[in-house]
Motif scaffolding. Sequence first.
Motif, PDB file in Angstrom:
ATOM      1  N   ARG A  11       0.849  -1.195   0.000  1.00  0.00           N
ATOM      2  CA  ARG A  11       0.000   0.000   0.000  1.00  0.00           C
ATOM      3  C   ARG A  11       0.880   1.239   0.000  1.00  0.00           C
ATOM      4  NH1 ARG A  11      -4.270  -2.770   4.311  1.00  0.00           N
ATOM      5  NH2 ARG A  11      -4.926  -4.376   2.841  1.00  0.00           N
ATOM      6  N   ASP A  12       1.863   1.217  -0.888  1.00  0.00           N
ATOM      7  CA  ASP A  12       2.861   2.276  -0.922  1.00  0.00           C
ATOM      8  C   ASP A  12       2.289   3.617  -1.354  1.00  0.00           C
ATOM      9  OD1 ASP A  12       4.758   0.428  -0.151  1.00  0.00           O
ATOM     10  OD2 ASP A  12       5.391  -0.023  -2.199  1.00  0.00           O
ATOM     11  N   GLU A  13       1.075   3.618  -1.939  1.00  0.00           N
ATOM     12  CA  GLU A  13       0.482   4.885  -2.364  1.00  0.00           C
ATOM     13  C   GLU A  13      -0.055   5.692  -1.187  1.00  0.00           C
ATOM     14  OE1 GLU A  13      -3.036   2.136  -2.038  1.00  0.00           O
ATOM     15  OE2 GLU A  13      -0.930   1.995  -2.647  1.00  0.00           O
ATOM     16  N   LEU A  14      -0.185   5.045  -0.017  1.00  0.00           N
ATOM     17  CA  LEU A  14      -0.717   5.742   1.155  1.00  0.00           C
ATOM     18  C   LEU A  14       0.412   6.436   1.892  1.00  0.00           C
ATOM     19  CD1 LEU A  14      -3.203   3.039   2.491  1.00  0.00           C
ATOM     20  CD2 LEU A  14      -3.714   5.045   1.080  1.00  0.00           C
ATOM     21  N   PRO A  15       0.244   7.696   2.260  1.00  0.00           N
ATOM     22  CA  PRO A  15       1.311   8.433   2.949  1.00  0.00           C
ATOM     23  C   PRO A  15       1.532   7.894   4.367  1.00  0.00           C
ATOM     24  CG  PRO A  15      -0.313   9.932   1.992  1.00  0.00           C
ATOM     25  CD  PRO A  15      -0.909   8.565   1.935  1.00  0.00           C
ATOM     26  N   ARG A  16       2.751   8.023   4.841  1.00  0.00           N
ATOM     27  CA  ARG A  16       3.061   7.657   6.223  1.00  0.00           C
ATOM     28  C   ARG A  16       2.264   8.538   7.183  1.00  0.00           C
ATOM     29  NH1 ARG A  16       7.446   8.492  10.301  1.00  0.00           N
ATOM     30  NH2 ARG A  16       8.009   6.439  11.138  1.00  0.00           N
ATOM     31  N   ASP A  17       1.823   7.943   8.273  1.00  0.00           N
ATOM     32  CA  ASP A  17       1.061   8.622   9.323  1.00  0.00           C
ATOM     33  C   ASP A  17      -0.305   9.108   8.844  1.00  0.00           C
ATOM     34  OD1 ASP A  17       2.853   8.207  11.423  1.00  0.00           O
ATOM     35  OD2 ASP A  17       4.059   9.942  10.842  1.00  0.00           O
ATOM     36  N   VAL A  18      -0.823   8.458   7.833  1.00  0.00           N
ATOM     37  CA  VAL A  18      -2.215   8.659   7.423  1.00  0.00           C
ATOM     38  C   VAL A  18      -2.920   7.317   7.591  1.00  0.00           C
ATOM     39  CG1 VAL A  18      -3.793   9.273   5.553  1.00  0.00           C
ATOM     40  CG2 VAL A  18      -1.631  10.517   5.838  1.00  0.00           C
ATOM     41  N   GLU A  19      -3.824   7.241   8.553  1.00  0.00           N
ATOM     42  CA  GLU A  19      -4.563   5.998   8.814  1.00  0.00           C
ATOM     43  C   GLU A  19      -5.733   5.873   7.857  1.00  0.00           C
ATOM     44  OE1 GLU A  19      -5.700   5.033  12.885  1.00  0.00           O
ATOM     45  OE2 GLU A  19      -4.275   6.531  13.619  1.00  0.00           O
ATOM     46  N   VAL A  20      -5.898   4.677   7.347  1.00  0.00           N
ATOM     47  CA  VAL A  20      -7.057   4.360   6.506  1.00  0.00           C
ATOM     48  C   VAL A  20      -7.655   3.064   7.049  1.00  0.00           C
ATOM     49  CG1 VAL A  20      -7.891   3.879   4.179  1.00  0.00           C
ATOM     50  CG2 VAL A  20      -5.976   5.472   4.523  1.00  0.00           C
ATOM     51  N   VAL A  21      -8.841   3.170   7.621  1.00  0.00           N
ATOM     52  CA  VAL A  21      -9.464   2.039   8.300  1.00  0.00           C
ATOM     53  C   VAL A  21     -10.900   1.911   7.822  1.00  0.00           C
ATOM     54  CG1 VAL A  21     -10.060   1.021  10.535  1.00  0.00           C
ATOM     55  CG2 VAL A  21      -8.017   2.464  10.321  1.00  0.00           C
ATOM     56  N   ARG A  22     -11.320   0.669   7.554  1.00  0.00           N
ATOM     57  CA  ARG A  22     -12.705   0.427   7.132  1.00  0.00           C
ATOM     58  C   ARG A  22     -13.487  -0.201   8.275  1.00  0.00           C
ATOM     59  NH1 ARG A  22     -12.996  -1.502   0.833  1.00  0.00           N
ATOM     60  NH2 ARG A  22     -15.210  -1.328   1.311  1.00  0.00           N
ATOM     61  N   ARG A  23     -14.694   0.318   8.483  1.00  0.00           N
ATOM     62  CA  ARG A  23     -15.594  -0.233   9.493  1.00  0.00           C
ATOM     63  C   ARG A  23     -16.985  -0.383   8.879  1.00  0.00           C
ATOM     64  NH1 ARG A  23     -17.013   1.990  15.671  1.00  0.00           N
ATOM     65  NH2 ARG A  23     -18.494   0.291  16.120  1.00  0.00           N
ATOM     66  N   ALA A  24     -17.529  -1.580   9.004  1.00  0.00           N
ATOM     67  CA  ALA A  24     -18.864  -1.855   8.473  1.00  0.00           C
ATOM     68  C   ALA A  24     -19.881  -1.597   9.572  1.00  0.00           C
ATOM     69  CB  ALA A  24     -18.965  -3.301   8.002  1.00  0.00           C
ATOM     70  N   THR A  47      -0.385  14.051   9.754  1.00  0.00           N
ATOM     71  CA  THR A  47       0.695  14.896   9.247  1.00  0.00           C
ATOM     72  C   THR A  47       0.215  16.334   9.114  1.00  0.00           C
ATOM     73  OG1 THR A  47       0.267  14.818   6.852  1.00  0.00           O
ATOM     74  CG2 THR A  47       1.335  12.892   7.846  1.00  0.00           C
ATOM     75  N   GLY A  48       1.157  17.229   8.812  1.00  0.00           N
ATOM     76  CA  GLY A  48       0.799  18.626   8.615  1.00  0.00           C
ATOM     77  C   GLY A  48       0.466  18.980   7.191  1.00  0.00           C
ATOM     78  N   ALA A  49       0.543  18.009   6.279  1.00  0.00           N
ATOM     79  CA  ALA A  49       0.301  18.281   4.863  1.00  0.00           C
ATOM     80  C   ALA A  49      -0.966  17.584   4.388  1.00  0.00           C
ATOM     81  CB  ALA A  49       1.494  17.799   4.034  1.00  0.00           C
ATOM     82  N   GLU A  50      -1.568  18.127   3.349  1.00  0.00           N
ATOM     83  CA  GLU A  50      -2.747  17.488   2.770  1.00  0.00           C
ATOM     84  C   GLU A  50      -2.377  16.108   2.235  1.00  0.00           C
ATOM     85  OE1 GLU A  50      -6.024  19.301  -0.012  1.00  0.00           O
ATOM     86  OE2 GLU A  50      -4.456  18.436  -1.297  1.00  0.00           O
ATOM     87  N   ALA A  51      -3.263  15.148   2.428  1.00  0.00           N
ATOM     88  CA  ALA A  51      -3.054  13.796   1.912  1.00  0.00           C
ATOM     89  C   ALA A  51      -4.176  13.465   0.945  1.00  0.00           C
ATOM     90  CB  ALA A  51      -3.037  12.785   3.056  1.00  0.00           C
ATOM     91  N   LYS A  52      -3.815  12.792  -0.140  1.00  0.00           N
ATOM     92  CA  LYS A  52      -4.816  12.346  -1.103  1.00  0.00           C
ATOM     93  C   LYS A  52      -4.838  10.830  -1.103  1.00  0.00           C
ATOM     94  CE  LYS A  52      -4.800  16.443  -4.013  1.00  0.00           C
ATOM     95  NZ  LYS A  52      -4.655  17.014  -5.391  1.00  0.00           N
ATOM     96  N   VAL A  53      -5.993  10.271  -0.774  1.00  0.00           N
ATOM     97  CA  VAL A  53      -6.134   8.839  -0.560  1.00  0.00           C
ATOM     98  C   VAL A  53      -7.148   8.290  -1.555  1.00  0.00           C
ATOM     99  CG1 VAL A  53      -6.906   7.091   1.088  1.00  0.00           C
ATOM    100  CG2 VAL A  53      -5.556   9.046   1.877  1.00  0.00           C
ATOM    101  N   PRO A  54      -6.780   7.249  -2.304  1.00  0.00           N
ATOM    102  CA  PRO A  54      -7.742   6.678  -3.252  1.00  0.00           C
ATOM    103  C   PRO A  54      -8.853   5.932  -2.527  1.00  0.00           C
ATOM    104  CG  PRO A  54      -5.735   5.368  -3.198  1.00  0.00           C
ATOM    105  CD  PRO A  54      -5.467   6.568  -2.348  1.00  0.00           C
TER     106      PRO A  54
END
Length: 696
Positions: free
Chosen positions: A629-642, A655-662
């Motif tokens: 999942r190298d496209e995801l920035p470090r220290d950006v959590e992406v978690v799915r919950r049903a 992080t202090g910068a904008e992150a773009k997550v697919p």
Amino acid sequence: MPYTPPQGLTRLAFGGDYNPEQWPEEVWQEDVRLMREAGVTMVSAGIFSWALLEPEPGRHDFGWLDRLLDLLHAHGIRVDLGTPTVAPPAWFYRAHPEALPVTREGVRLSFGSRGAICPNSAAYRAAAASITEQLARRYAGHPALALWHVHNEYGVPVSACYCDSCAEHFRRWLRARYGTPDALNEAWGTAFWGQRYGGFDQIDPPRATPTVCNPAQRLDYARFADATLRENFTAERDILHRLSPGIPVTTNFMTALSQCSSIDYWAWGREVDLVSNDHYLITDGRRTHVNLAMAADLTRSVAGGSPWLLLEHSTSGVSWQPRNPAKAPGEMARNSLAHIARGSDGAMFFQWRQSRRGAEKFHSAMLPQAGTDSRVWREVVRLGADLESIAGVAGGTTAADAAVVWDWQSWWAQSLEWRPSEDHDARERADTFYEALYDRHLTVDFAPPEADLSAYPLVVVPALYLTEAAAGRRIRRYVEEGGTLLVSYFSGIVDEHDAVHPGPYPGALRDVLGLTVEEFSPLGEGERVGIRRAGATEGDGADGRGGHDGGSGAGHPDRLTADVWTEFVVPRGAETVWTYADGPAAGRPAVTRHRLGRGTAWYVSTRLGAAGLGELLREVCADAGIPARDELPRDVEVVRRAGGTGEYLFVINHTGAEAKVPLPGRATGTELLSGEPVSGRLAVAGGGVAVVRLQE
């Protein structure tokens, strides 16, 4: 026990410990008005109120609590009602000084704090049962009651007592466990140092001794102390179940590995109707959001994958660490929503109104000393509105990518004296392996050694010093049936009595790993060694900086740096993937891979940091079929919950910068905190959070 949500709570839990006895009653009206402004749905009450509820033995005063619960109900606020048994009154100790706990060194602690309790005191048990029964009879039918909250943070600050009453209970516990003195002598290995017992009446708690005490005795006393605390809980729980049927009963855990070690939460999780947890950031320079995620994943796992409840955390700084910084703007919301992403059905705080007196007066609160014209208050109000907008997630489950095997009893055993190196710490290994998994953007379940692991493509064993033979067989079967296993050093070594497994190390795990260890060779303080890929030449990728070094080919280094521990590993079917470049085991295997049946078992015989483990996990995850999942920035959590009303994607940007997550696949959705539709890639501002209800 199956998950039972708070009675009558139709939204996510949001609120905090409410201690109105600290304030004049005219303040209560202001409190409930502000609670409604903030969107509070539930508060915890009565947890430290025994001295007010029973000011003299047998004389009760419930008038103030009646008025409080009626007031909260009138404003639509549910109540998590405590049994105040963590703080017996002064009159109780005056009558029963023997109920104060005794340390291992023989010092009897004094009244004047909290939790100063001998759990085996007959007087304490009787008094606790009495006040619990009085509360249950009076409030079982109160319309505000949502949840019973027994005691407070069992095991903190006193996890074990060593008084004569505890000695008697310990002897009975041992008789039930072993049956005969001969069986106990065999289990404890009392032939060593002439410690053999002729009868159970000869055994005392493992009090302070001239040198190291029998480790099997210490381990059994830890089990006994945990079981004794659990007996106290279940006694109160059973009273509440009998007199207040239909209202779930909980007690607040502290599962974060750095905060509480004396409780076997796998056992406790089976005894509550609803798993709840307290979590506070440890501000010692580590990435606090990683420890938070770990605590939340571990709590969800203790709950068996069911939803749980964050019963305490802080709006800003705490008061009990050496340094207590305020949380940064937006950090409180990130913390709260990260817990919810990982399974909590709400975010509760300690406490509602900040105290003016007492030990925790500098601990932050929802309503701070600065009042409503403050950043903390504005963030509290905003969080209440955000939780209302994501209410549909309640009752949902969080999907995991991998499992970490963790066992509190193994931690107890490994933490005893005279191990090969005091620098080796089971908690540190669990933290570091978790951090490496976190940085691979993997959501983790924790599992006890006896768990069925077949659902996970990857299982990590970071510190399982104590491994029963049956657990070793289950782990072997997991690999044979197609699983990928990653094991760290000093695992599989001893059985449930802290006796070394027969034959070479690593005992219960040597067959699945396909190797033996001739000898441990811990490193000196500050000493480091290099490891390099098998087949790499001496200079490849070596720049001597530690951590993980530069290497060849697409950023994949051929040399890593390790410390604390090395071993003399002998492959017995395993292939060598990395070797020691220097140090006492130079030229020998450092990391191995064993193909067994349809699966693969990896072994790491030295201490790598999170970055080095991350490099290793690239290969291990490839074996497990887990995509990068190298496209995801470090220290950006992406978690799915049903949730009950759909699938939710939480993106938490630390992080202090904008992150773009697919977004996953071809999904679109609605970002619930803003109400905006989203598709393709989701932009999340630095320090921000997004919660997307997905539409596939």
